[in-house]
Design a protein around this motif. Structure first.
Motif, mmCIF file in Angstrom:
data_model
loop_
_atom_site.group_PDB
_atom_site.id
_atom_site.type_symbol
_atom_site.label_atom_id
_atom_site.label_comp_id
_atom_site.label_asym_id
_atom_site.label_seq_id
_atom_site.Cartn_x
_atom_site.Cartn_y
_atom_site.Cartn_z
ATOM 1 N N GLU A 53 -63.749 31.577 -10.080
ATOM 2 C CA GLU A 53 -63.874 33.033 -10.006
ATOM 3 C C GLU A 53 -64.173 33.492 -8.577
ATOM 4 O O GLU A 53 -63.612 34.481 -8.109
ATOM 5 N N ASP A 95 -57.167 35.223 -13.505
ATOM 6 C CA ASP A 95 -57.950 35.046 -14.727
ATOM 7 C C ASP A 95 -58.042 33.555 -15.033
ATOM 8 O O ASP A 95 -57.042 32.900 -15.292
ATOM 9 N N TYR A 96 -59.238 33.017 -15.023
ATOM 10 C CA TYR A 96 -59.477 31.591 -15.263
ATOM 11 C C TYR A 96 -58.899 31.142 -16.603
ATOM 12 O O TYR A 96 -58.373 30.055 -16.725
ATOM 13 N N ARG A 97 -59.003 31.978 -17.616
ATOM 14 C CA ARG A 97 -58.541 31.605 -18.959
ATOM 15 C C ARG A 97 -57.024 31.514 -19.041
ATOM 16 O O ARG A 97 -56.491 30.787 -19.865
ATOM 17 N N VAL A 98 -56.316 32.235 -18.183
ATOM 18 C CA VAL A 98 -54.858 32.261 -18.229
ATOM 19 C C VAL A 98 -54.248 31.298 -17.216
ATOM 20 O O VAL A 98 -53.359 30.519 -17.535
ATOM 21 N N ASN A 99 -54.714 31.359 -15.983
ATOM 22 C CA ASN A 99 -54.134 30.577 -14.897
ATOM 23 C C ASN A 99 -55.051 29.398 -14.570
ATOM 24 O O ASN A 99 -55.968 29.523 -13.782
ATOM 25 N N GLU A 151 -58.851 37.432 -8.083
ATOM 26 C CA GLU A 151 -57.698 38.172 -8.600
ATOM 27 C C GLU A 151 -57.041 37.466 -9.789
ATOM 28 O O GLU A 151 -56.194 38.045 -10.465
#
Length: 76
Positions: A54, A61-65, A59
């Protein structure tokens, strides 16, 4: 056989609830230990590695990328 991922328990390392960790890339950034595997930063709970991600990539999203991964222990 792939090496098994190990998760280190902060309490087993001698850290206590409420201890403050300092981010090595910016000593003005600190986080509080709130569980054996969680820290709190700006009112939100994170794992060490998730917060590094983070901070380095606000910019994204950890959950997505999840193409970039960090060993959180190397940064705190």
């Amino acid at each position: 056989m792939p090496k098994k991922k190990t998760i280190t328990d902060m309490y087993k390392l001698g850290l206590l609830y409420g201890d403050i960790l300092t981010y090595k890339d910016d000593p003005t950034i600190t986080a509080k230990v709130v569980a054996s595997n969680k820290i709190e930063y700006q009112g939100k709970e994170y794992s060490l590695s998730m917060l590094v991600y983070e901070l380095k990539h606000p910019e994204l999203d950890y959950r997505v990328n999840r193409t970039r991964r960090y060993n959180g222990w190397e940064y705190w």
